[in-house]
Motif scaffolding. Structure first.
Motif, PDB file in Angstrom:
ATOM      1  N   LYS B 341       0.808  -1.248   0.072  1.00 12.82           N
ATOM      2  CA  LYS B 341      -0.040   0.130   0.008  1.00 12.82           C
ATOM      3  C   LYS B 341       0.880   1.406  -0.151  1.00 12.82           C
ATOM      4  N   THR B 344       2.842   2.206  -3.180  1.00 12.87           N
ATOM      5  CA  THR B 344       1.920   2.503  -4.436  1.00 12.87           C
ATOM      6  C   THR B 344       0.873   3.672  -4.002  1.00 12.87           C
ATOM      7  N   LEU B 346      -1.067   4.123  -1.602  1.00 13.92           N
ATOM      8  CA  LEU B 346      -2.313   4.076  -0.829  1.00 13.92           C
ATOM      9  C   LEU B 346      -2.266   4.239   0.555  1.00 13.92           C
ATOM     10  N   PRO B 353      -3.230  -2.795  -2.750  1.00 11.29           N
ATOM     11  CA  PRO B 353      -3.159  -2.284  -4.224  1.00 11.29           C
ATOM     12  C   PRO B 353      -3.647  -3.735  -5.103  1.00 11.29           C
ATOM     13  N   GLU B 354      -3.590  -4.759  -4.592  1.00 12.80           N
ATOM     14  CA  GLU B 354      -3.995  -6.115  -5.190  1.00 12.80           C
ATOM     15  C   GLU B 354      -4.935  -6.797  -4.628  1.00 12.80           C
ATOM     16  N   GLY B 360      -8.468  -2.359  -4.604  1.00 11.34           N
ATOM     17  CA  GLY B 360      -7.226  -1.670  -4.644  1.00 11.34           C
ATOM     18  C   GLY B 360      -7.094  -0.976  -6.140  1.00 11.34           C
ATOM     19  N   GLU B 361      -7.528  -1.359  -7.083  1.00 13.11           N
ATOM     20  CA  GLU B 361      -7.541  -0.883  -8.388  1.00 13.11           C
ATOM     21  C   GLU B 361      -8.190   0.513  -8.531  1.00 13.11           C
ATOM     22  N   LEU B 364      -6.210   2.847  -6.847  1.00 15.37           N
ATOM     23  CA  LEU B 364      -5.030   3.451  -7.291  1.00 15.37           C
ATOM     24  C   LEU B 364      -5.414   4.414  -8.531  1.00 15.37           C
TER      25      LEU B 364
END
Lengths: 90, 425
Positions: B341, B344, B346, B353-354, B360-361, B364
């Motif tokens: 996180k 990326t 977040l 993120p996954e 998560g997408e 992002l």
């Protein structure tokens, strides 16, 4: 699951280390490189004192394991024996 | 393996800070007196320049722990009963005192598993290693074919790893690890990895790609696609018990089945990282000052850092889950990986993120739309030839030409040119 013979004498494998923790203990076997958790302080007391008693049953009794609790502890000891954490004393 | 599960205790009159019984995973959230397993990176030097290197390794750091300092760390780990360490780097075997440190650890009841790209695993060395019971080896390989592997780890690295595995097998080393970071390009090769491991008497270990270190630059290209995450999860379930994962896919348990392992973020609770200069971070994927707990050179050494650091104390308090708290899967995935996180961009209290639900997408997307800056690690030992372009104005372009207003410099007294001072029209 194969049972453990509670009337025989057991000890920790010489390559096993026990680290007490608030929840019980971590047990690590350096030979097989496996880690186990003893999720209970009473089980830790049993495992720690196996070598001082003529049988696993005696070690359990000394640690305060009651008759109705015994099958649960026997099962835990059997699991430890199966993963070579415990070995029989001759 | 869990032995003797106790029913949860009734609430005590004065609730203790840490419950004495309950699910192990809940107990571990409060941390332990010493780590269960600890990653120790011995050097930032490396002969390779893998594009996803977690520690941005390449060049040695002049401040790296000396042999004596490394042995003092081992002494401390022995006192704390840390059963084993995962040694990595960089490429740890390029340290000239590497074998000395390993021997010192294994003769002081600290087992060693070290990760290597195989460069120093000669037939002679393999025979020595096979004799040491307290030693385990992990060969890194990120493709079951040279093409897929070398794309990430660099030319020749596949052959090096295979040669090392051959040498270990021939020396009779049993059950060493073949360690694979799962990417978009190698997830179709999972079965091939398994047969490769079987062929060399190794055990397959799969771990998650993290956007840490140079991984921040390659993550967008390498991280598994959503449908591949499902493929990976199904494969892990089908091969339960045959493959190790280092507990790194717990975010996938939201697919509906717990994978083997603790399924918990162990950062600062049951794991941590000691880096080559002695800095202690919450986990191997979090080399950033935000997750820096202290240094083993500080008074009190590693044990004080582990037990008293303000950061670790904070990580051991129950986490709220933030945006994830209302999700039905929070209890199994716990919001995923903190480092994934963070790197990326977040929020830590929110989806990974996954995230398998795709949250998560979405997060992002939102971060990109709001143009939120992504934190970067300040620690970078990449080889200078492989360093990514820096931000800023970049190099200044130069064009060689004559200025029209100054045709020749002024004539000086030493000028021997017969045309000195001559200005063509």
């Amino acid at each position: 699951m194969p049972a453990i013979d509670l009337d025989r004498a057991w000890k920790l494998h010489p390559q096993v280390s026990v680290r007490p923790e608030p929840f019980g203990a971590l047990v690590y076997h350096f030979g097989t490189r496996t880690l186990s958790f003893l999720k209970d302080r009473t089980l830790l007391a049993v495992v720690d004192s196996l070598a001082d008693h003529p049988s696993a049953r005696a070690a359990c009794a000394a640690a305060g394991v009651t008759e109705p609790e015994l099958p649960r502890y026997a099962q835990a000891l059997a699991t430890l024996a199966r993963s070579s954490m415990l070995v029989e004393r001759s | 393996m869990t032995l003797v599960a106790q029913p949860a205790a009734p609430p005590a009159p004065e609730a203790p800070a840490r419950p004495a019984t309950g699910r192990l995973v809940d107990l571990f959230e409060y941390g332990l007196d010493a780590p269960i397993c600890l990653t120790w990176e011995l050097t930032y030097a490396c002969n390779l320049s893998c594009v996803h290197c977690l520690s941005s390794s390449g060049r040695r750091d002049p401040r790296e722990l000396t042999t004596e300092e490394a042995k003092a760390v081992v002494d401390e780990l022995e006192r704390m009963q840390v059963f084993y360490v995962n040694i990595g780097g960089g490429e740890p075997t390029v340290r000239s005192d590497f074998w000395e440190i390993v021997d010192y650890a294994t003769s002081h009841h600290v087992g060693v598993k070290f990760s290597t790209n195989g460069v120093k695993i000669t037939p002679e060395r393999a025979r020595e290693l096979a004799r040491n019971d307290y030693l385990d080896i992990q060969i890194s390989l990120d493709g079951a074919t040279a093409e897929v592997n070398d794309h990430v780890r660099g030319p020749g690295s596949y052959d090096t790893a295979i040669r090392a595995m051959q040498n270990l097998r021939d020396a009779g080393m049993k059950n060493f690890k073949l360690s694979v970071v799962c990417t978009r390009y190698n997830i179709p090769q999972l079965d091939e990895f398994k047969s490769l491991a079987d062929r060399y008497g190794a055990q397959l270990r799969l771990t998650r790609l993290r956007p840490s270190g140079r991984g921040a630059d390659s993550w967008d290209d390498l991280h598994p696609l959503p449908e591949q995450q499902r493929e990976l999860f199904d494969w892990l379930v089908a091969h339960d018990g045959e493959v190790l994962t280092g507990d790194s896919f717990f975010h996938l348990s939201a697919y509906g089945q717990q994978l083997a392992g603790l399924n918990l973020c162990g950062a600062g609770r049951v794991v941590c990282l000691i880096d080559p200069v002695g800095d202690v971070y919450a986990c191997p994927f979090a080399i950033h000052e935000e997750f820096l707990a202290g240094n083993v050179r500080m008074p009190g050494g590693f044990s004080s850092v582990w037990r008293e650091s303000e950061l670790f104390q904070r990580l051991r308090r129950p986490q709220s889950g933030g945006a994830c708290a209302s999700c039905g899967f929070f209890d199994s995935c716990k919001g995923g990986c903190m480092a994934a996180k963070f790197f990326t961009g977040l929020p830590l209290e929110g989806p990974d993120p996954e995230c398998v639900r795709g949250l998560g997408e979405a997060a992002l997307e939102e971060r990109r739309a709001r143009d939120v800056a992504v934190p970067r690690a300040a620690v970078d030992h990449s080889h200078r030839t492989t360093r990514a372009p820096r931000s800023g104005p970049g190099p200044v372009r130069l064009t060689l030409s004559r200025r029209e207003d100054i045709v020749r410099p002024p004539v000086n007294a030493c000028e021997e040119d017969p045309l000195a001072g001559f200005r063509p029209e």
